[in-house]
Design a protein around this motif. Structure first.
Motif, mmCIF file in Angstrom:
data_model
loop_
_atom_site.group_PDB
_atom_site.id
_atom_site.type_symbol
_atom_site.label_atom_id
_atom_site.label_comp_id
_atom_site.label_asym_id
_atom_site.label_seq_id
_atom_site.Cartn_x
_atom_site.Cartn_y
_atom_site.Cartn_z
ATOM 1 N N VAL A 267 61.210 11.799 27.673
ATOM 2 C CA VAL A 267 61.888 12.583 28.705
ATOM 3 C C VAL A 267 62.838 11.672 29.470
ATOM 4 N N ASP A 268 63.792 12.284 30.194
ATOM 5 C CA ASP A 268 64.631 11.475 31.074
ATOM 6 C C ASP A 268 63.723 10.700 32.017
ATOM 7 N N ASP A 269 64.078 9.453 32.264
ATOM 8 C CA ASP A 269 63.245 8.600 33.114
ATOM 9 C C ASP A 269 63.537 8.851 34.588
ATOM 10 N N ARG A 270 63.466 10.110 34.965
ATOM 11 C CA ARG A 270 63.663 10.440 36.372
ATOM 12 C C ARG A 270 62.958 11.748 36.695
ATOM 13 N N CYS A 271 62.218 11.707 37.754
ATOM 14 C CA CYS A 271 61.491 12.871 38.234
ATOM 15 C C CYS A 271 62.490 13.888 38.792
ATOM 16 N N PRO A 272 62.263 15.186 38.565
ATOM 17 C CA PRO A 272 63.190 16.184 39.096
ATOM 18 C C PRO A 272 63.161 16.285 40.623
ATOM 19 N N HIS A 273 62.172 15.679 41.252
ATOM 20 C CA HIS A 273 62.052 15.760 42.709
ATOM 21 C C HIS A 273 63.051 14.842 43.407
ATOM 22 N N ASN B 195 64.215 11.752 41.637
ATOM 23 C CA ASN B 195 64.652 10.799 40.607
ATOM 24 C C ASN B 195 63.773 9.562 40.486
ATOM 25 N N GLY B 196 62.500 9.678 40.820
ATOM 26 C CA GLY B 196 61.575 8.558 40.654
ATOM 27 C C GLY B 196 61.450 8.159 39.197
ATOM 28 N N PRO B 197 61.176 6.881 38.913
ATOM 29 C CA PRO B 197 61.081 6.387 37.533
ATOM 30 C C PRO B 197 59.761 6.815 36.878
ATOM 31 N N LEU B 198 59.815 7.865 36.083
ATOM 32 C CA LEU B 198 58.601 8.376 35.435
ATOM 33 C C LEU B 198 57.942 7.332 34.546
ATOM 34 N N SER B 199 58.726 6.423 33.983
ATOM 35 C CA SER B 199 58.166 5.387 33.102
ATOM 36 C C SER B 199 57.180 4.485 33.838
#
Length: 106
Positions: free
Chosen positions: A40-46, A48-52
């Motif tokens: 997935v894109d490495d950014r939270c939809p909230h 843009n936190g780094p999901l990785s």
């Protein structure tokens, strides 16, 4: 589809991730405890936190900034949160993780 070879499955720890630098954004590639692989894109939809950098459990990841939980299978936030991040097709072939850089709708 044009599959891009990323790394060996063993290069991603169980319940861990790797980051692939994409043309428009970074992509987080996750490995579950069952050796399923999701991207997935490495950014939270909230915010843009780094999901990785989040905690992987089951087929979900928790954003390290505000604890939003994202489903890895479809990129959608778990209720009561709303939003989604784009996901990418993945597969494991001969022990190698591969992905397609074309986004898939959630």
């Amino acid at each position: 589809m044009n599959w891009l070879d990323i790394c060996a499955l063993e290069d991603i720890p169980p319940l861990g991730s790797r980051v692939v630098t994409g043309a428009k954004c970074d992509i987080a590639v996750f490995r579950t405890s069952d050796d399923d692989v999701f991207a997935v894109d490495d950014r939270c939809p909230h915010k843009n936190g780094p999901l990785s950098q989040g905690i992987v459990f089951g087929k979900q990841v928790t954003c390290p900034l505000h604890n939003w939980t994202i489903q890895l299978e479809n990129g959608e936030a778990v209720a009561p949160d709303v939003g989604c991040t784009h996901r990418y097709p993945t597969r494991v072939e001969n022990g190698r993780v591969q992905l397609v850089l074309d986004k898939v709708s959630a």
